[in-house]
Design a protein around this motif. Sequence first.
Motif, short mmCIF file in Angstrom:
data_model
loop_
_atom_site.label_atom_id
_atom_site.label_comp_id
_atom_site.label_asym_id
_atom_site.label_seq_id
_atom_site.Cartn_x
_atom_site.Cartn_y
_atom_site.Cartn_z
N GLY A 62 0.78 -1.23 0.00
CA GLY A 62 0.00 0.00 0.00
C GLY A 62 0.81 1.28 0.00
O GLY A 62 0.23 2.37 0.04
N ALA A 63 2.14 1.19 -0.05
CA ALA A 63 2.97 2.39 -0.11
C ALA A 63 2.85 3.03 -1.49
O ALA A 63 2.70 2.33 -2.50
N GLU A 64 2.92 4.34 -1.51
CA GLU A 64 2.80 5.07 -2.77
C GLU A 64 4.05 5.91 -3.01
O GLU A 64 4.55 6.54 -2.08
N PRO A 65 4.53 5.94 -4.26
CA PRO A 65 5.67 6.81 -4.55
C PRO A 65 5.25 8.27 -4.47
O PRO A 65 4.10 8.61 -4.72
N MET A 66 6.19 9.10 -4.10
CA MET A 66 5.93 10.54 -3.99
C MET A 66 6.25 11.20 -5.33
O MET A 66 7.26 11.88 -5.48
N ASP A 67 5.38 10.98 -6.31
CA ASP A 67 5.59 11.57 -7.62
C ASP A 67 5.64 13.09 -7.49
O ASP A 67 4.93 13.70 -6.69
N GLY A 68 6.51 13.69 -8.29
CA GLY A 68 6.63 15.13 -8.28
C GLY A 68 7.67 15.65 -7.29
O GLY A 68 7.89 16.85 -7.20
N TRP A 69 8.31 14.75 -6.55
CA TRP A 69 9.34 15.14 -5.59
C TRP A 69 10.67 14.54 -6.02
O TRP A 69 10.72 13.41 -6.46
N THR A 70 11.72 15.31 -5.87
CA THR A 70 13.07 14.84 -6.17
C THR A 70 13.92 15.04 -4.93
O THR A 70 13.89 16.12 -4.32
N VAL A 71 14.66 14.03 -4.55
CA VAL A 71 15.54 14.13 -3.38
C VAL A 71 16.78 14.90 -3.80
O VAL A 71 17.37 14.63 -4.85
N PHE A 72 17.19 15.87 -2.97
CA PHE A 72 18.43 16.60 -3.18
C PHE A 72 19.37 16.30 -2.03
O PHE A 72 18.92 16.02 -0.92
N ARG A 73 20.67 16.36 -2.30
CA ARG A 73 21.67 16.09 -1.28
C ARG A 73 22.88 16.98 -1.51
O ARG A 73 23.34 17.15 -2.63
N LEU A 74 23.40 17.52 -0.42
CA LEU A 74 24.66 18.25 -0.44
C LEU A 74 25.69 17.42 0.31
O LEU A 74 25.43 16.98 1.43
N THR A 75 26.85 17.20 -0.30
CA THR A 75 27.95 16.50 0.36
C THR A 75 29.26 17.12 -0.08
O THR A 75 29.30 17.93 -1.02
N GLY A 76 30.32 16.72 0.58
CA GLY A 76 31.67 17.09 0.16
C GLY A 76 31.87 18.58 -0.04
O GLY A 76 31.44 19.40 0.76
N ASP A 77 32.53 18.92 -1.15
CA ASP A 77 32.86 20.31 -1.43
C ASP A 77 31.63 21.20 -1.51
O ASP A 77 31.66 22.33 -1.03
N ALA A 78 30.55 20.72 -2.12
CA ALA A 78 29.35 21.55 -2.25
C ALA A 78 28.79 21.91 -0.87
O ALA A 78 28.40 23.05 -0.63
N LEU A 79 28.79 20.96 0.04
CA LEU A 79 28.32 21.22 1.40
C LEU A 79 29.22 22.24 2.09
O LEU A 79 28.74 23.22 2.69
N HIS A 80 30.52 22.03 2.00
CA HIS A 80 31.46 22.93 2.65
C HIS A 80 31.45 24.32 2.01
O HIS A 80 31.57 25.32 2.71
N ASN A 81 31.30 24.37 0.70
CA ASN A 81 31.23 25.68 0.04
C ASN A 81 30.01 26.46 0.50
O ASN A 81 30.10 27.66 0.76
N LEU A 82 28.87 25.80 0.60
CA LEU A 82 27.67 26.49 1.05
C LEU A 82 27.82 26.96 2.49
O LEU A 82 27.38 28.05 2.85
N ALA A 83 28.49 26.16 3.32
CA ALA A 83 28.71 26.52 4.72
C ALA A 83 29.78 27.60 4.86
O ALA A 83 29.94 28.18 5.93
N GLY A 84 30.53 27.86 3.77
CA GLY A 84 31.57 28.88 3.80
C GLY A 84 32.83 28.44 4.51
O GLY A 84 33.57 29.26 5.03
N VAL A 85 33.08 27.12 4.52
CA VAL A 85 34.31 26.61 5.13
C VAL A 85 35.03 25.72 4.12
O VAL A 85 34.41 25.15 3.23
N SER A 86 36.33 25.62 4.29
CA SER A 86 37.07 24.74 3.40
C SER A 86 36.94 23.31 3.89
O SER A 86 36.85 23.06 5.10
N ASN A 87 36.95 22.38 2.99
CA ASN A 87 36.82 20.96 3.33
C ASN A 87 38.20 20.41 3.61
O ASN A 87 38.87 19.91 2.73
N VAL A 88 38.63 20.49 4.86
CA VAL A 88 39.96 20.03 5.22
C VAL A 88 40.07 18.50 5.24
O VAL A 88 41.16 17.96 5.24
N ASN A 89 38.93 17.81 5.22
CA ASN A 89 38.93 16.35 5.25
C ASN A 89 38.76 15.74 3.88
O ASN A 89 38.56 14.55 3.78
N ALA A 90 38.80 16.54 2.82
CA ALA A 90 38.58 16.00 1.48
C ALA A 90 39.69 15.02 1.14
O ALA A 90 40.85 15.22 1.44
N ALA A 91 39.28 13.95 0.52
CA ALA A 91 40.25 12.91 0.14
C ALA A 91 40.92 13.25 -1.17
O ALA A 91 40.41 13.92 -2.02
#
Length: 162
Positions: free
Chosen positions: A133-162
């Motif tokens: 009985g579960a229904e997909p959430m049509d019309g929604w897209t999951v977004f994710r920030l990680t790595g450099d994009a996350l750190h750039n938005l936070a205004g900090v450098s990613n010192v842990n980047a591999a």
Amino acid sequence: MIRTATVDDVPVIHTMIRELAEYERARESAKATEAQLREALFGAHPAAFALIAEDAEGPVGFALWFRNFSTWTGTHGVYLEDLYVRPEARGGGHGKALLTALAEICTERGYERFEWSVLDWNEPSIGFYRSIGAEPMDGWTVFRLTGDALHNLAGVSNVNAA
């Protein structure tokens, strides 16, 4: 049988997370350590919770979840981060039992939503979810920030980047 996970389950949960990541073709992304899981699940301020599915041989699956909140309903809900049943135990009702246990948590606590994500290519799981009985959430897209994009938005450098 479904039961609440204990701290002694952390190693098997960790192993099954890695098995799930392999199945989802993203093993290199499964970086959580047993210590991190132990703290997240059983530390002073748990961030997540887990259920274990067992058969006569021992643990065969798990569900890892956390509470979310809906501003529309004004209530908490459950977000299922991971649901996994080992291949040899699939078809034995363990996945449905884990989902049923989580639905029971929702109804007992007055939570109005139980949500999760599934990969678009995972047709067996999508079919299973639709069958309960579960229904997909049509019309929604999951977004994710990680790595450099996350750190750039936070205004900090990613010192842990591999």
